[in-house]
Design an enzyme around this catalytic site. Structure first.
Site, mmCIF file in Angstrom:
data_model
loop_
_atom_site.group_PDB
_atom_site.id
_atom_site.type_symbol
_atom_site.label_atom_id
_atom_site.label_comp_id
_atom_site.label_asym_id
_atom_site.label_seq_id
_atom_site.Cartn_x
_atom_site.Cartn_y
_atom_site.Cartn_z
ATOM 1 C CG ASP A 84 58.344 24.873 39.490
ATOM 2 O OD1 ASP A 84 58.678 25.456 38.437
ATOM 3 O OD2 ASP A 84 57.163 24.815 39.892
ATOM 4 C CG ASP A 95 56.729 28.074 35.753
ATOM 5 O OD1 ASP A 95 57.486 27.283 36.340
ATOM 6 O OD2 ASP A 95 55.674 28.508 36.251
ATOM 7 C CG HIS A 156 50.626 29.540 35.955
ATOM 8 N ND1 HIS A 156 51.681 30.346 35.639
ATOM 9 C CD2 HIS A 156 51.169 28.410 36.477
ATOM 10 C CE1 HIS A 156 52.814 29.735 35.976
ATOM 11 N NE2 HIS A 156 52.535 28.558 36.477
ATOM 12 C CG HIS A 164 50.222 32.305 38.903
ATOM 13 N ND1 HIS A 164 49.663 31.053 38.932
ATOM 14 C CD2 HIS A 164 51.485 32.151 39.353
ATOM 15 C CE1 HIS A 164 50.555 30.175 39.388
ATOM 16 N NE2 HIS A 164 51.669 30.820 39.662
ATOM 17 C CD GLU A 189 52.556 24.553 37.620
ATOM 18 O OE1 GLU A 189 53.380 24.018 38.373
ATOM 19 O OE2 GLU A 189 52.364 25.776 37.605
ATOM 20 C CD GLU A 264 55.530 24.784 35.610
ATOM 21 O OE1 GLU A 264 56.351 24.604 36.529
ATOM 22 O OE2 GLU A 264 54.729 25.733 35.558
#
Ligand code: CO
Length: 279
Positions: A84, A95, A156, A164, A189, A264
C-alpha cells in the site's frame, strides 16, 4: 477543481502507479520487507513526490498498517502481500494498493476477486452516486466469488494533507450512504478474505502527530510531516516518549486469522464517471 490541483493529483497518481508496478517484481522469498519499503519510499522521492505515509507491507491475515522497522521480517514462500503506497505533491494525495503472492498461486482467486470488486466499484462512480451503492457493488462481487468483504475497513475521501477526509466508501451495503459529488477525490479499497471479515487491532508502527504532542521533537516531526502519518524508523534517535498523545495506526488484523487481499486506486469524480489517478 482548478488545473494546478488537478495536475498535482494526476502527477502524484502517476508516481504512485509507477512505484507500485516496479516494486512488485522485487518482492521475493527471503528479501527483507524493509528493503521493499525503503525502495518504495526512495523511488517516490526520486520521481519528484513525497511519501504520504510509510509504505505499508501487510502479510496474510494482516490487512493493513504494518510497516517494517528493521531487517528481521523477510518474505516467505506463499505469503499474501498487500503493498500500500501513498504519494503526495503539495499535499495532494494518491493512495494505491495491490496484492501479490510470493512464489505460489494458492490465493489467485481471492486476489482477482479484490481486483474485480475494485474495477466494478470504479465503473460505478459518478457525480450523485451514493457511497453505499458502491459498497453494495463491492460486497456483491466479493460474495459471488465465495469470499467476504472486510466491513470494518473502508475507502476514504482525500483532501489536501488529509488522508481520511471524512467521507467513507464502505466495502458492503451499509444502511446509510452519502452522496458523492463531482471533484471529490476518493481512495476506493476493497478487502476480501476467507474469514468473517472483522478486524482486531495489533501493534502500532505508524503514527501521526496531533495537537496533544508536546516538545521539541514533536514539533520537528510536525514540521516535517504535518498531520500525515510517519513511522519511527524515519526519525533517528526516537525513543517513543515523544509520541505520547500521537495518533496510533494499529495494525489491522483479520479477527479469525484468515488471509486477506486488498486492491486500491485513487479516483477524481467527474460528471459521467471518474478519473483513476493511480492507473
Ligand atoms: Co487508503
Amino acid at each position: 477543481m482548478n488545473d494546478t490541483i488537478h495536475e498535482y493529483y494526476m502527477e502524484a497518481g502517476k508516481i504512485a502507479a509507477e512505484v507500485r508496478k516496479e516494486s512488485l517484481g522485487k518482492i521475493k522469498e527471503g528479501i527483507p520487507l524493509l528493503e521493499i519499503a525503503q525502495y518504495v519510499e526512495n523511488k517516490i522521492v526520486d520521481l519528484g513526490g513525497v511519501p504520504a505515509f510509510p509504505c505499508n507491507i501487510s502479510i496474510n491475515e494482516v490487512a493493513s498498517h504494518y510497516t517494517p522497522q528493521d531487517n528481521v521480517p523477510c518474505f516467505k514462500k506463499s505469503d499474501v502481500v498487500k503493498l500500500d503506497i501513498g504519494v503526495h505533491i503539495e499535499g495532494y494525495i494518491a493512495d494505491t494498493a495491490t496484492t501479490v503472492e510470493v512464489g505460489t498461486n494458492n490465493h489467485l482467486k481471492l486476489i482477482k476477486t479484490c481486483e474485480e470488486a475494485l474495477e466494478k466499484a470504479i465503473a460505478s462512480v459518478k457525480d450523485g452516486i451514493q457511497t453505499n451503492t458502491i459498497g453494495r457493488i463491492i460486497e456483491e462481487t466479493i460474495k459471488k466469488n465465495g469470499f467476504n468483504p472486510i466491513k470494518d475497513l473502508t475507502g476514504h475521501s482525500l483532501e489536501r494533507y488529509r488522508l481520511h477526509a471524512g467521507t467513507t466508501i464502505p466495502n458492503y451495503k451499509s444502511f446509510f450512504g452519502n452522496k458523492i459529488k463531482k471533484d471529490m477525490v476518493f481512495a476506493i479499497e476493497p478487502f476480501a478474505t476467507y474469514g468473517r471479515g472483522r478486524i482486531k487491532d495489533g501493534e502500532p508502527y505508524i503514527f501521526a502527530i496531533n495537537d496533544r504532542c508536546k516538545g521539541e521533537l514533536a514539533q520537528e516531526i510536525r514540521e516535517r510531516f504535518g498531520p500525515l502519518p510517519f513511522t519511527p524508523r524515519w526519525i533517528p534517535g526516537i525513543t517513543g516518549k515523544e509520541l505520547k498523545g500521537a495518533r496510533e495506526y494499529f495494525e489491522l488484523i483479520e479477527e479469525s486469522g484468515n488471509i486477506v487481499a486488498q486492491s486500491e486506486h485513487t479516483v477524481i469524480v467527474t460528471d459521467e464517471g471518474c478519473e483513476v489517478t493511480t492507473k
